[in-house]
Scaffold this active site. Structure first.
Site, mmCIF file in Angstrom:
data_model
loop_
_atom_site.group_PDB
_atom_site.id
_atom_site.type_symbol
_atom_site.label_atom_id
_atom_site.label_comp_id
_atom_site.label_asym_id
_atom_site.label_seq_id
_atom_site.Cartn_x
_atom_site.Cartn_y
_atom_site.Cartn_z
ATOM 1 N N ASP A 22 -74.256 -37.818 -31.978
ATOM 2 C CA ASP A 22 -74.437 -36.548 -32.737
ATOM 3 C C ASP A 22 -76.168 -36.740 -33.086
ATOM 4 O OD1 ASP A 22 -74.539 -38.328 -34.895
ATOM 5 O OD2 ASP A 22 -73.361 -37.441 -35.963
ATOM 6 N N CYS B 57 -72.928 -42.327 -33.715
ATOM 7 C CA CYS B 57 -73.336 -41.439 -34.798
ATOM 8 C C CYS B 57 -74.110 -42.154 -36.079
ATOM 9 C CB CYS B 57 -72.256 -40.726 -35.160
ATOM 10 S SG CYS B 57 -70.681 -41.811 -36.054
ATOM 11 N N THR C 230 -73.204 -43.476 -38.770
ATOM 12 C CA THR C 230 -72.013 -44.864 -38.940
ATOM 13 C C THR C 230 -71.378 -45.207 -38.092
ATOM 14 O OG1 THR C 230 -70.404 -43.518 -39.877
ATOM 15 C CG2 THR C 230 -72.094 -44.079 -41.379
ATOM 16 N N HIS D 39 -60.293 -59.616 -26.300
ATOM 17 C CA HIS D 39 -59.043 -59.352 -26.780
ATOM 18 C C HIS D 39 -58.275 -57.877 -26.833
ATOM 19 C CE1 HIS D 39 -58.937 -63.455 -29.179
ATOM 20 N NE2 HIS D 39 -58.993 -63.403 -27.930
ATOM 21 N N HIS E 217 -52.945 -60.702 -24.766
ATOM 22 C CA HIS E 217 -53.447 -59.537 -25.348
ATOM 23 C C HIS E 217 -53.029 -58.204 -24.502
ATOM 24 C CE1 HIS E 217 -55.794 -62.389 -27.543
ATOM 25 N NE2 HIS E 217 -56.105 -62.801 -26.420
HETATM 26 C C1 RB5 Z 1 -73.778 -36.875 -39.585
HETATM 27 O O1 RB5 Z 1 -74.601 -36.779 -41.063
HETATM 28 C C2 RB5 Z 1 -72.937 -38.208 -39.908
HETATM 29 O O2 RB5 Z 1 -72.011 -37.733 -40.727
HETATM 30 C C3 RB5 Z 1 -72.340 -38.784 -38.797
HETATM 31 O O3 RB5 Z 1 -73.562 -39.094 -37.855
HETATM 32 C C4 RB5 Z 1 -71.553 -39.967 -38.801
HETATM 33 O O4 RB5 Z 1 -72.037 -40.864 -39.493
HETATM 34 C C5 RB5 Z 1 -70.074 -39.434 -39.167
HETATM 35 O O5 RB5 Z 1 -69.415 -40.659 -39.134
#
Ligand code: RB5
Length: 143
Positions: free
Chosen positions: A8, A65, A67, A98, A133
């Protein structure tokens, strides 16, 4: 190996770097978007990569993304997807050895490009150990 990759807006810059890493390793890369840092919805891009892995047109996928959390949640909706959200090299390696992870999820706001590249190299180069596994992942996933 053919690898589908997507991000994203939060992962766009890191995606460009990781595409270079994959190409340097000799892999074929399918870029499933997004194409800029303009705001988009990560589930759309998780689906684009997972569809390629599920239909076997790509052997593995990489999702980035901010996080890595949203991408991993969205990717793991499909029983054939084993998406691993990793922030360091040990779990990246173990997710292959695994768990036979077929999608790697990374958080561009959590780790830097150097570590992300090393994790991706480790993840691409690690084989699934199979044996006990395999029995375990067959209890939750279609292999
Ligand atoms: C976008 O701002 C953010 O929410 C996305 O990149 C991600 O971290 C979502 O899990």
């Amino acid at each position: 190996m053919k690898v589908a990759i997507a991000c994203d807006h939060g992962g766009f810059v890191l995606k460009l770097e990781l595409m270079r890493v994959l190409k340097d390793m000799g892999h074929e890369v399918l870029d499933c978007g997004c194409d800029s840092e303009a705001s988009v919805d990560y589930p759309d891009f998780a689906a684009a990569v997972c569809d390629r892995v599920v239909d076997s047109s790509c052997a593995r996928g990489v999702l980035i993304c901010g996080t890595g959390i949203g991408m991993s949640m969205a990717a793991n909706r499909d029983k054939k997807i084993r998406a691993a959200l990793c922030h360091e090299i040990f779990t990246a390696r173990m997710s292959r050895e695994h768990n036979n992870a077929n999608v790697l999820c990374l958080g561009a706001r959590v780790i830097g490009p150097g570590l992300a590249g090393e994790m991706l190299r480790e993840w691409m180069n690690t084989e699934f150990a199979g044996g006990r596994h395999l029995r375990r992942i067959e209890k939750f996933s279609s292999c």
